[in-house]
Every structure is written in structure tokens, then in C-alpha cells.
Design a protein around this motif. Structure first.
Motif, mmCIF file in Angstrom:
data_model
loop_
_atom_site.group_PDB
_atom_site.id
_atom_site.type_symbol
_atom_site.label_atom_id
_atom_site.label_comp_id
_atom_site.label_asym_id
_atom_site.label_seq_id
_atom_site.Cartn_x
_atom_site.Cartn_y
_atom_site.Cartn_z
ATOM 1 N N ASP A 147 0.864 -1.176 0.000
ATOM 2 C CA ASP A 147 0.000 0.000 0.000
ATOM 3 C C ASP A 147 0.908 1.235 0.000
ATOM 4 O OD1 ASP A 147 -1.617 2.163 0.608
ATOM 5 O OD2 ASP A 147 -2.531 1.266 2.381
ATOM 6 N N PRO A 148 0.925 2.039 -1.069
ATOM 7 C CA PRO A 148 1.839 3.178 -1.121
ATOM 8 C C PRO A 148 1.506 4.280 -0.131
ATOM 9 C CG PRO A 148 0.380 3.209 -3.006
ATOM 10 C CD PRO A 148 0.143 1.910 -2.303
ATOM 11 N N GLY A 149 0.279 4.254 0.401
ATOM 12 C CA GLY A 149 -0.084 5.253 1.395
ATOM 13 C C GLY A 149 0.456 4.958 2.777
ATOM 14 N N SER A 150 0.754 3.684 3.023
ATOM 15 C CA SER A 150 1.275 3.300 4.339
ATOM 16 C C SER A 150 2.672 2.701 4.277
ATOM 17 C CB SER A 150 0.336 2.273 4.994
ATOM 18 O OG SER A 150 0.354 1.053 4.263
ATOM 19 N N THR A 181 -7.759 2.097 -4.173
ATOM 20 C CA THR A 181 -7.086 3.013 -3.252
ATOM 21 C C THR A 181 -5.939 2.320 -2.532
ATOM 22 O OG1 THR A 181 -9.040 4.396 -2.976
ATOM 23 C CG2 THR A 181 -7.429 4.471 -1.210
ATOM 24 N N GLY A 230 -3.070 4.072 -4.118
ATOM 25 C CA GLY A 230 -2.954 5.209 -3.223
ATOM 26 C C GLY A 230 -3.873 6.365 -3.556
ATOM 27 N N TYR A 237 -3.464 10.197 3.009
ATOM 28 C CA TYR A 237 -3.848 8.805 2.799
ATOM 29 C C TYR A 237 -5.203 8.750 2.095
ATOM 30 C CZ TYR A 237 -4.198 3.810 3.860
ATOM 31 O OH TYR A 237 -4.288 2.441 3.761
ATOM 32 N N GLY A 238 -5.324 7.897 1.094
ATOM 33 C CA GLY A 238 -6.476 7.903 0.215
ATOM 34 C C GLY A 238 -7.810 7.626 0.866
ATOM 35 N N GLY A 291 -2.936 11.820 -3.317
ATOM 36 C CA GLY A 291 -2.352 10.728 -2.562
ATOM 37 C C GLY A 291 -0.849 10.616 -2.750
ATOM 38 N N PRO A 292 -0.293 9.441 -2.466
ATOM 39 C CA PRO A 292 1.154 9.248 -2.524
ATOM 40 C C PRO A 292 1.626 8.914 -3.934
ATOM 41 C CG PRO A 292 0.104 7.234 -1.818
ATOM 42 C CD PRO A 292 -1.004 8.246 -1.972
ATOM 43 N N GLY A 300 4.165 6.555 4.243
ATOM 44 C CA GLY A 300 3.958 6.321 2.822
ATOM 45 C C GLY A 300 4.919 7.117 1.966
#
Length: 497
Positions: A41-44, A106, A110, A333-334, A342-343, A378
Motif C-alpha cells: 500500500d503506497p499510502g502506508s 485506493t 494510493g 492517505y487515500g 495521494g502518494p 507512505g
């Protein structure tokens, strides 16, 4: 900034926790090697799932399944209106699972959840339904010939056969649908390779296609890295490759395809899209349009309006306005409420965007705003505006594929000279023109070498509008009527009477 992590729904959690397989011949299969790929997950920055890490052996199995399905009367002899019904049912199932698919996108990419729902999913459903109308309209012609005597001459349009489709990580589901829908409408069979970073939504699409009633082997998914794509490009029993991604990989696909069986190739590649702002433009509209054109998708969009040419009379206002818009963007974060950007997709890509921006600064560019990473779990980068630029700088010439905008001043009122500068890139994917004078707008549009040109809007996407690029931005077109030229062969038949 809103970097606090919110959890997806329990349904998405259950999907992520599955033992994922590849869809080959209507069955879930593990890689022959038994190897797996991590999905992050690119957001985390956390591993959220694993999928099979396919190889050339898996591609070969999938090609055999797709070839068998292509020759099977259950697909080959299916009436066009039945293919239409399958596509419509496929769209209905995607719509019924919209919330789950949006959350998976998402996690996958992301992107903010509303973007996944309203942008990517809604447009994908529309495209499938648009495409569902085409199977009954893919007709040949009767041709008057000049040979002596009387003749009955006509053409037929045949599906090209087994098609391998390689899609990128910046719009995993939407890019897959752009390719899957017309290939299936034309009567081809498909092997889809999603990007190794974003395989999850492709697997659910395969499940829904089977549920919709497509015969086994008509739609297959092989997950894995670059070796899977290379095996597809070089496989002697693949009739066509459709690829969206970098120009560098596109060249490699062309070489491998030529060296094997001269399979047909369509390519949607990179871009460095110009945005031309005339002094009479509605500046409020232009500023918001420029910001959307570069910061949507965190700039990870091939059509991103990444180089702006602003007339000297409005240059300062454009720079200031876009910088203010960049600073106001809610980056995060999405799944969080109100997030607008997002990221980036990965740690490696974050490093690349940062490195290219820093190289531009070393060459003399001025950072108006942004220009740095955001410290978090992220892969986030601040929306960035660069000024004090020269046309020969790397940030002006090269595709950064991130939220980094280069703004250049022009002092000329000669349309030909402005167009020459806008056309100076090796790419030719998209462009936009901002002016109240539609005479000027259409004159400039005729001079720009790009496949998609917006007037007072950077990009207009519609299922009926063909999409593709000039020069090193690719070969062929997606969407609209023109996409079927990529998936059909024309057969001429003549009989003396």
C-alpha cells in the motif's frame, strides 16, 4: 496534510487476506515456481497482500488456454449480440461491486477514494457499456472493383486472435478496462498482465468476468514482474501486444515482438504535455485547470500538463495562482476524508521524482513551492511548482511522472513560433490551450502535434473520443471507433459472377 491512516472496509480486508491466484483457463492457479510477490500500500508503505510471481512458463500455459478458447465455438461462433450482452453484464457486476473495487484501487495505487469511485470506476463502467454497443457494428464493406467483368467483392473484419495486454500502475483498473473491453467486443481472447505493484483489481475483474458468463480462457490474468511482459512479447503464439507504460519498455516490446513472430503492437507511452496560456485567458479557470492537470493522480498521469507556457503579461499571476493552489491541496492517505492528492506509487519512484526535481534546481530552476518529500510512512511528495526555467533543462524536457510543474514565459504573439516551442518535446500525447479567442484556439490546435488537445480544459476523457499519441508517445488509439483497428484484421474476398 492528512497522513493519518484509516482502515478500508471489512470486505476489502477479507479480499486482501485471500490466497490470491492467477486466472488461467477459468481457474485460479499459483505460479509454476511457487513464488509470490508482495503488494505494498503506497499510502502506508506496508505489505497488504501477496500474489503469484509468474514466469514465462505461466505465460505459456495462459497462451495455450487463450488459444483454446479463441478456437472454441463457444466463443468463436458466439453471435455479436451475445458478446454485447456479456459486456453489459460485466459492467453491471462492476457497478454492483463499485465500493469494493474502489477501495481495492485506493489500496492498490494510493489514489483518494472519491477519485477511484467517481473517476476511475465510473468511467470504466461507462466505457464497457459504450463498447458493448460495438460487436454488432464491426462490419465489412461491399467494394466496387474495376477489373473486367462482373464481381462480388467485399471485406470481413476478423478478430486478430490471442492478445496480451500489459497495463500500468497509475490507473490499474481503468487502464485494464480500456484494453479488455474492445478486445472482447472484437472477439479476441485476452491475457492481462497488471503492473507488479498494482495487481489486485485485475484479479477481481477476472472473477467478475467469469461470473458475467465469459467462457473459460477468454479472459486470463498473469501476475508478476517484467519477465512476464517479456515472455508475452516474445511468445510465438501471441497475435498482438497492447502496452501502456514507459517509452523505454515500449521499445523493448517492439524489439521482442519483431524478433519472434512480428506480432502486432499498439503502444500508449510517455508524455510531456504543453499547456499554452494566452493573455486573454480566464485566469481563474486556467489556474485551477493547470493545477488539476498536474496534481491529479499526484502527477502520475501520462497526459499530465507538466510544462506551462504562459504569456509574459500573465506569467506572474499564473505562477502565483498555481503555487497557492498547490499549497492548499490536502495531501494524504487515500481513505481519509477530504484528501485531494495521494502518494507516489513506491519508494523507488519517490526517489526518482525527488532526484529529477533536484537536478532541475542544480541546473538553475527556482522552487516556487514544494520540491521536497513529506515525512510519513507512505511515499508522499509535495505539489511542486518550478520557475526560472530554460527550454533545455531536464525538468522541461523529460517526463518526471510526479506532481512537478515547470512554468515557462513566452514573449511572442506569433502562433507558429509558440507552437514550435510547444512541439519541441519528443512526445506528443496531450496539450491544452487557454484563451477566450476561439479563432486563436483552433488555429493553435491545428499546429500542435499531440493526440488529445483541450481548449480551456487540459484533458477531456470520453469513451467515444479516441486517445493516443504522436511520435514517441505511442502507436495506435484507445477508445472510440479507432480502437477496433488494433483488434481486427481486414479480409478481402472477391468472386467473379
Amino acid at each position: 496534510m492528512n497522513l493519518q491512516l484509516r482502515s478500508p472496509s471489512s470486505a476489502t480486508g477479507e479480499f486482501l487476506a485471500r490466497r490470491h491466484g492467477m486466472m488461467i483457463g477459468g481457474e485460479w492457479k499459483q505460479a509454476v515456481s511457487g513464488q509470490l510477490c508482495d503488494v505494498i500500500d503506497p499510502g502506508s508503505g506496508k505489505i497488504v497482500a501477496q500474489v503469484p510471481n509468474g514466469s514465462a512458463e505461466d505465460v505459456d500455459i495462459a497462451v495455450r488456454a487463450a488459444r483454446g478458447a479463441f478456437e472454441n465455438p463457444s466463443w468463436r461462433a458466439m453471435k455479436p449480440n451475445e458478446r454485447s450482452k456479456l459486456l453489459w453484464r460485466f459492467a453491471d457486476l462492476i457497478e454492483a461491486n463499485l465500493d469494493l473495487l474502489a477501495e481495492i484501487e485506493t489500496v492498490n495505487n494510493g489514489m483518494p477514494l472519491p477519485v477511484a469511485k467517481v473517476g476511475h470506476l465510473a468511467s470504466s463502467i461507462d466505457l464497457i457499456r459504450y463498447t458493448a454497443g460495438w460487436p454488432t457494428k464491426l462490419t465489412g464493406e461491399t467494394i466496387p472493383v474495376s477489373a473486367p467483368g462482373e464481381w462480388h467483392a467485399y471485406t470481413l473484419r476478423d478478430p486478430i486472435g490471442v492478445v496480451c495486454q500489459i497495463v500500468p500502475w497509475n490507473g490499474p483498473l481503468m487502464m485494464a478496462v480500456w484494453k479488455i473491453a474492445p478486445a472482447l467486443a472484437a472477439g479476441c481472447t485476452v491475457i492481462l498482465k497488471p503492473a507488479e505493484q498494482t495487481p489486485l483489481s485485475a484479479l477481481l475483474l477476472a472473477e467478475l468476468a467469469l461470473e458475467a458468463g465469459f467462457p473459460k480462457g477468454v479472459f486470463n490474468v498473469v501476475t508478476g514482474g517484467g519477465s512476464v511482459g517479456a515472455a508475452m512479447a516474445s511468445h510465438p503464439d501471441v497475435d498482438k501486444i497492447a502496452f501502456t507504460g514507459s517509452t523505454q519498455v515500449g521499445r523493448a516490446i517492439v524489439t521482442a515482438s519483431a524478433a519472434s513472430n512480428l506480432k502486432r503492437v499498439s503502444l500508449e507511452l510517455g508524455g510531456k504535455s504543453p499547456v499554452i496560456i494566452f493573455p486573454d485567458a480566464d485566469l481563474e479557470s486556467a489556474i485551477s485547470g493547470v493545477a488539476a492537470g498536474i496534481f491529479s493522480g499526484a502527477g502520475q498521469i501520462c497526459t499530465a500538463g507538466s510544462r506551462v507556457y504562459a504569456h509574459r503579461d500573465v506569467f506572474d499571476r499564473i505562477v502565483e495562482g498555481v503555487a497557492t493552489a498547490a499549497e492548499a491541496l490536502n495531501v494524504g492517505y487515500g481513505f481519509n476524508e477530504g484528501v485531494q492528492m495521494g502518494p507516489l506509487i513506491s519508494s523507488a519512484h519517490l526517489d526518482r521524482v525527488s532526484s529529477m526535481t533536484n537536478a532541475g534546481v542544480r541546473e538553475g530552476a527556482t522552487v516556487v513551492t514544494g520540491g521536497e518529500q513529506i515525512s510519513s510512512e507512505g511515499y508522499f511528495y509535495k505539489p511542486t511548482v518550478l520557475a526560472s526555467l530554460r527550454p533545455d533543462m531536464s525538468v522541461v524536457k523529460e517526463e518526471i511522472f510526479g506532481p512537478v510543474l515547470s512554468v515557462l514565459r513566452y514573449d511572442d504573439d506569433d502562433l507558429d513560433r509558440i507552437a514550435t516551442e510547444a512541439n519541441s518535446s519528443v512526445y506528443g500525447l496531450a496539450a491544452s490551450i487557454w484563451t477566450r479567442d476561439f479563432k486563436v484556439a483552433h488555429k493553435m490546435a491545428a499546429r500542435i502535434r499531440a493526440g488529445t488537445i483541450g481548449i480551456n480544459r487540459h484533458f477531456v476523457g470520453d469513451s467515444a473520443l479516441p486517445f493516443g499519441g504522436f511520435r514517441q508517445s505511442g502507436w495506435g488509439r484507445e477508445r472510440g471507433r479507432e480502437v477496433f483497428d488494433s483488434y481486427l484484421e481486414t479480409k478481402s474476398i472477391a468472386s467473379p459472377l
